[in-house]
Design a protein around this motif. Structure first.
Motif, short mmCIF file in Angstrom:
data_model
loop_
_atom_site.label_atom_id
_atom_site.label_comp_id
_atom_site.label_asym_id
_atom_site.label_seq_id
_atom_site.Cartn_x
_atom_site.Cartn_y
_atom_site.Cartn_z
N ARG A 156 0.83 -1.22 0.00
CA ARG A 156 0.00 0.00 0.00
C ARG A 156 0.86 1.27 0.00
NH1 ARG A 156 -5.38 0.50 1.00
NH2 ARG A 156 -5.50 -1.67 1.58
N GLY B 245 -9.34 -1.02 -3.75
CA GLY B 245 -9.69 -0.26 -2.56
C GLY B 245 -8.98 1.06 -2.48
N TYR B 246 -7.68 1.06 -2.74
CA TYR B 246 -6.91 2.30 -2.63
C TYR B 246 -7.09 3.22 -3.84
CZ TYR B 246 -3.27 5.71 -2.22
OH TYR B 246 -2.60 6.91 -2.17
N GLN C 35 -10.53 5.73 -5.42
CA GLN C 35 -10.79 7.13 -5.05
C GLN C 35 -10.17 8.11 -6.05
OE1 GLN C 35 -8.53 8.44 -1.50
NE2 GLN C 35 -7.33 6.55 -1.76
N ILE D 225 -9.26 -4.83 1.53
CA ILE D 225 -9.78 -3.48 1.35
C ILE D 225 -10.12 -2.94 2.74
CG2 ILE D 225 -11.63 -2.07 0.37
CD1 ILE D 225 -11.79 -4.00 -1.96
N GLU E 37 -12.27 2.44 2.89
CA GLU E 37 -12.35 2.26 1.44
C GLU E 37 -13.64 1.55 1.05
OE1 GLU E 37 -7.50 1.92 0.75
OE2 GLU E 37 -8.69 0.08 0.95
N TYR F 267 -16.38 4.00 0.92
CA TYR F 267 -16.30 4.85 -0.27
C TYR F 267 -17.14 4.28 -1.41
CZ TYR F 267 -14.37 7.77 -3.96
OH TYR F 267 -14.22 8.64 -5.00
#
Length: 188
Positions: free
Chosen positions: A96, A130-131, A134, A180, A184, A187
């Motif tokens: 990550r 997940g990261y 966005q 995730i 996240e 989101y």
């Protein structure tokens, strides 16, 4: 044959249809990408499979003449593929911190297209989703290739292949993933 497939075959990308390991993804991509072809967009590809004569980055560069193209891969010696519209970050998609560093390094926080074609491990696919989701521009596309390839189990996370996670999301509007993070998931 569509223009994107011609370019994939020219640059020997596995996204085309001209050699044994080809997956033919350009057949599906062309209708999605054609409206953006001449737009000033930002495209990020995770997993580049770069060799001297093989490159999807070259394909994207030619297909999207006004695009900024960003690549992320674990391999060394990729900087030689950079040019006026292409930036490459070396990192591990399963880390990550490397993903976060790549976004800072690129200086871009809005991607019109993100294509995840890295390790094909479900936990990497899901962590990236997940990261990175966005950073998808409103109306943008997030594409994960090879989500139904069976692969090994993660040693510390419940085995939840990406294909099943996606089905669950569309059926119940819930994300079930051990990689995730909770904020996240919210989101989505």
């Amino acid at each position: 044959m569509n223009k994107l497939t011609e370019l994939a075959n020219k640059y020997k990308s596995d996204k085309g249809d001209s050699f044994e390991l080809s997956n033919g993804f350009t057949t599906y991509y062309e209708p999605l990408f054609k409206p953006l072809k001449n737009s000033k967009i930002n495209l990020l590809e995770i997993g580049l499979a770069l060799h001297e004569k093989t490159s999807s980055l070259k394909m994207w560069y030619d297909y999207f003449p006004n695009a900024n193209i960003y690549g992320f891969d674990i391999k060394d010696n990729l900087k030689k593929f950079e040019n006026d519209r292409t930036k490459i970050y070396r990192g591990n998609q399963g880390n990550r911190i490397d993903l976060e560093d790549s976004i800072r390094n690129f200086g871009c926080r809005n991607f019109d297209i993100i294509i995840e074609d890295g390790s094909h491990f479900w936990w990497h696919q899901q962590m990236n989703l997940g990261y990175l989701f966005q950073f998808v521009s409103p109306g943008g596309l997030y594409i994960m290739e090879d989500v139904s390839i069976p692969n090994v189990k993660h040693p510390s996370v419940k085995n939840d292949p990406t294909y099943h996670m996606i089905q669950e999301f569309f059926n119940r509007r819930e994300i079930h993933s051990g990689t995730i993070l909770e904020h996240e998931k919210k989101y989505f």
